[in-house]
Design a protein around this motif. Sequence first.
Motif, PDB file in Angstrom:
ATOM      1  N   ILE A 191     -14.129 -62.559 -43.434  1.00  0.00           N
ATOM      2  CA  ILE A 191     -13.935 -62.960 -42.047  1.00  0.00           C
ATOM      3  C   ILE A 191     -12.553 -63.590 -41.929  1.00  0.00           C
ATOM      4  O   ILE A 191     -12.023 -64.148 -42.890  1.00  0.00           O
ATOM      5  N   TRP A 192     -12.002 -63.476 -40.742  1.00  0.00           N
ATOM      6  CA  TRP A 192     -10.675 -64.010 -40.448  1.00  0.00           C
ATOM      7  C   TRP A 192     -10.848 -64.942 -39.261  1.00  0.00           C
ATOM      8  O   TRP A 192     -11.369 -64.535 -38.224  1.00  0.00           O
ATOM      9  N   ILE A 193     -10.432 -66.205 -39.428  1.00  0.00           N
ATOM     10  CA  ILE A 193     -10.604 -67.187 -38.361  1.00  0.00           C
ATOM     11  C   ILE A 193      -9.267 -67.738 -37.894  1.00  0.00           C
ATOM     12  O   ILE A 193      -8.261 -67.662 -38.592  1.00  0.00           O
ATOM     13  N   SER A 194      -9.294 -68.305 -36.699  1.00  0.00           N
ATOM     14  CA  SER A 194      -8.111 -68.906 -36.078  1.00  0.00           C
ATOM     15  C   SER A 194      -7.600 -70.077 -36.913  1.00  0.00           C
ATOM     16  O   SER A 194      -8.308 -70.587 -37.779  1.00  0.00           O
ATOM     17  N   PRO A 195      -6.384 -70.553 -36.624  1.00  0.00           N
ATOM     18  CA  PRO A 195      -5.869 -71.732 -37.329  1.00  0.00           C
ATOM     19  C   PRO A 195      -6.847 -72.899 -37.214  1.00  0.00           C
ATOM     20  O   PRO A 195      -7.434 -73.135 -36.153  1.00  0.00           O
ATOM     21  N   VAL A 196      -7.008 -73.622 -38.294  1.00  0.00           N
ATOM     22  CA  VAL A 196      -8.000 -74.693 -38.364  1.00  0.00           C
ATOM     23  C   VAL A 196      -7.405 -76.082 -38.241  1.00  0.00           C
ATOM     24  O   VAL A 196      -8.129 -77.072 -38.302  1.00  0.00           O
ATOM     25  N   VAL A 197      -6.092 -76.190 -38.056  1.00  0.00           N
ATOM     26  CA  VAL A 197      -5.444 -77.501 -38.018  1.00  0.00           C
ATOM     27  C   VAL A 197      -5.609 -78.162 -36.653  1.00  0.00           C
ATOM     28  O   VAL A 197      -5.847 -77.509 -35.641  1.00  0.00           O
ATOM     29  N   HIS A 210      -0.803 -80.841 -39.180  1.00  0.00           N
ATOM     30  CA  HIS A 210      -1.233 -79.848 -40.173  1.00  0.00           C
ATOM     31  C   HIS A 210      -2.304 -80.383 -41.125  1.00  0.00           C
ATOM     32  O   HIS A 210      -3.085 -79.610 -41.674  1.00  0.00           O
ATOM     33  N   ASP A 211      -2.325 -81.681 -41.341  1.00  0.00           N
ATOM     34  CA  ASP A 211      -3.224 -82.246 -42.345  1.00  0.00           C
ATOM     35  C   ASP A 211      -4.597 -82.637 -41.811  1.00  0.00           C
ATOM     36  O   ASP A 211      -5.422 -83.164 -42.559  1.00  0.00           O
ATOM     37  N   LYS A 212      -4.853 -82.384 -40.538  1.00  0.00           N
ATOM     38  CA  LYS A 212      -6.162 -82.668 -39.960  1.00  0.00           C
ATOM     39  C   LYS A 212      -6.750 -81.369 -39.419  1.00  0.00           C
ATOM     40  O   LYS A 212      -6.026 -80.457 -39.070  1.00  0.00           O
ATOM     41  N   VAL A 213      -8.085 -81.332 -39.330  1.00  0.00           N
ATOM     42  CA  VAL A 213      -8.730 -80.123 -38.820  1.00  0.00           C
ATOM     43  C   VAL A 213      -8.927 -80.218 -37.310  1.00  0.00           C
ATOM     44  O   VAL A 213      -9.019 -81.303 -36.734  1.00  0.00           O
ATOM     45  N   ASN A 214      -9.010 -79.052 -36.686  1.00  0.00           N
ATOM     46  CA  ASN A 214      -9.249 -78.924 -35.259  1.00  0.00           C
ATOM     47  C   ASN A 214     -10.743 -79.138 -35.021  1.00  0.00           C
ATOM     48  O   ASN A 214     -11.561 -78.261 -35.314  1.00  0.00           O
ATOM     49  N   LEU A 215     -11.113 -80.283 -34.491  1.00  0.00           N
ATOM     50  CA  LEU A 215     -12.529 -80.612 -34.317  1.00  0.00           C
ATOM     51  C   LEU A 215     -13.225 -79.725 -33.288  1.00  0.00           C
ATOM     52  O   LEU A 215     -14.453 -79.699 -33.228  1.00  0.00           O
ATOM     53  N   ASN A 216     -12.441 -78.963 -32.506  1.00  0.00           N
ATOM     54  CA  ASN A 216     -13.062 -77.972 -31.608  1.00  0.00           C
ATOM     55  C   ASN A 216     -13.783 -76.891 -32.406  1.00  0.00           C
ATOM     56  O   ASN A 216     -14.662 -76.209 -31.880  1.00  0.00           O
ATOM     57  N   PHE A 217     -13.397 -76.726 -33.676  1.00  0.00           N
ATOM     58  CA  PHE A 217     -14.002 -75.709 -34.540  1.00  0.00           C
ATOM     59  C   PHE A 217     -14.996 -76.301 -35.531  1.00  0.00           C
ATOM     60  O   PHE A 217     -15.577 -75.576 -36.320  1.00  0.00           O
ATOM     61  N   ASP A 243       5.979 -87.962 -33.037  1.00  0.00           N
ATOM     62  CA  ASP A 243       5.594 -89.297 -33.478  1.00  0.00           C
ATOM     63  C   ASP A 243       4.522 -89.160 -34.544  1.00  0.00           C
ATOM     64  O   ASP A 243       4.269 -88.058 -35.040  1.00  0.00           O
ATOM     65  N   GLU A 244       3.858 -90.244 -34.876  1.00  0.00           N
ATOM     66  CA  GLU A 244       2.878 -90.246 -35.967  1.00  0.00           C
ATOM     67  C   GLU A 244       1.724 -89.271 -35.726  1.00  0.00           C
ATOM     68  O   GLU A 244       1.066 -88.844 -36.668  1.00  0.00           O
ATOM     69  N   ARG A 245       1.474 -88.872 -34.476  1.00  0.00           N
ATOM     70  CA  ARG A 245       0.421 -87.887 -34.213  1.00  0.00           C
ATOM     71  C   ARG A 245       0.727 -86.547 -34.890  1.00  0.00           C
ATOM     72  O   ARG A 245      -0.178 -85.774 -35.169  1.00  0.00           O
ATOM     73  N   GLN A 263      -2.484 -77.379 -50.355  1.00  0.00           N
ATOM     74  CA  GLN A 263      -3.637 -78.263 -50.162  1.00  0.00           C
ATOM     75  C   GLN A 263      -4.708 -77.600 -49.298  1.00  0.00           C
ATOM     76  O   GLN A 263      -5.898 -77.682 -49.602  1.00  0.00           O
ATOM     77  N   LEU A 264      -4.298 -76.951 -48.222  1.00  0.00           N
ATOM     78  CA  LEU A 264      -5.249 -76.288 -47.326  1.00  0.00           C
ATOM     79  C   LEU A 264      -6.073 -75.248 -48.082  1.00  0.00           C
ATOM     80  O   LEU A 264      -7.301 -75.226 -47.997  1.00  0.00           O
ATOM     81  N   VAL A 265      -5.399 -74.398 -48.820  1.00  0.00           N
ATOM     82  CA  VAL A 265      -6.077 -73.344 -49.587  1.00  0.00           C
ATOM     83  C   VAL A 265      -7.020 -73.955 -50.616  1.00  0.00           C
ATOM     84  O   VAL A 265      -8.173 -73.534 -50.750  1.00  0.00           O
ATOM     85  N   SER A 266      -6.550 -74.980 -51.302  1.00  0.00           N
ATOM     86  CA  SER A 266      -7.352 -75.626 -52.335  1.00  0.00           C
ATOM     87  C   SER A 266      -8.566 -76.351 -51.763  1.00  0.00           C
ATOM     88  O   SER A 266      -9.689 -76.201 -52.256  1.00  0.00           O
ATOM     89  N   ASP A 267      -8.361 -77.130 -50.719  1.00  0.00           N
ATOM     90  CA  ASP A 267      -9.446 -77.938 -50.148  1.00  0.00           C
ATOM     91  C   ASP A 267     -10.586 -77.100 -49.584  1.00  0.00           C
ATOM     92  O   ASP A 267     -11.739 -77.519 -49.622  1.00  0.00           O
TER      93      ASP A 267
END
Length: 177
Positions: free
Chosen positions: A6-12, A27-34, A74-76, A134-138
């Motif tokens: 399966i191929w999914i949309s960006p998860v960040v 980039h280091d957080k996941v998209n909580l909509n998914f 900014d930090e976001r 990190q993304l691939v590994s995690d």
Amino acid sequence: MGFTAIWISPVVENEEDGYHGYYTLNHDKVNLNFGTAEDLKALSNALHERGMYLMVDVVVNHVGSPRWREFRPDERYGALSEPEDYHPHCWIENYDNQTEVEQCWIGEDQREALVDVNTESPKVVREMYRWIRQLVSDYGIDGLRVDTVKHVRKTFWPAFEEAAGVFCTGEVLHGGS
């Protein structure tokens, strides 16, 4: 049905208006909509238990900004929180001019902008390679579909693919609408 992947949309994590995954915020957080990070790990594990693969879409070229005139990193934005992490504002006007394609923003004057990430910056390059590793590994990702490949200098990609350590395919759109 015989599916093997399966191929999914960006998860960040995305800007508030970026429900679809292509308006990266951090980039280091996941998209909580998914779902949560745990949900993504569970999906990956369930696929692997069935002998299937997980391909994830990733975006290196840009971050989203629904209010581009007010864009102030900014930090976001996580590791890419400084103005020098982005190219100065200019719109791509000539898609046959590779420098413009690589260093200007995608968008139009009255609409949302895709703010161009400065992939010539050694700091940004280190962060992108660290992030993808990190993304691939995690999440046990087996392959990547890379968005807007032609918008990043060609010399960036071999080490990115090496850092990912998985199959990569890139999207290149040229001409037409």
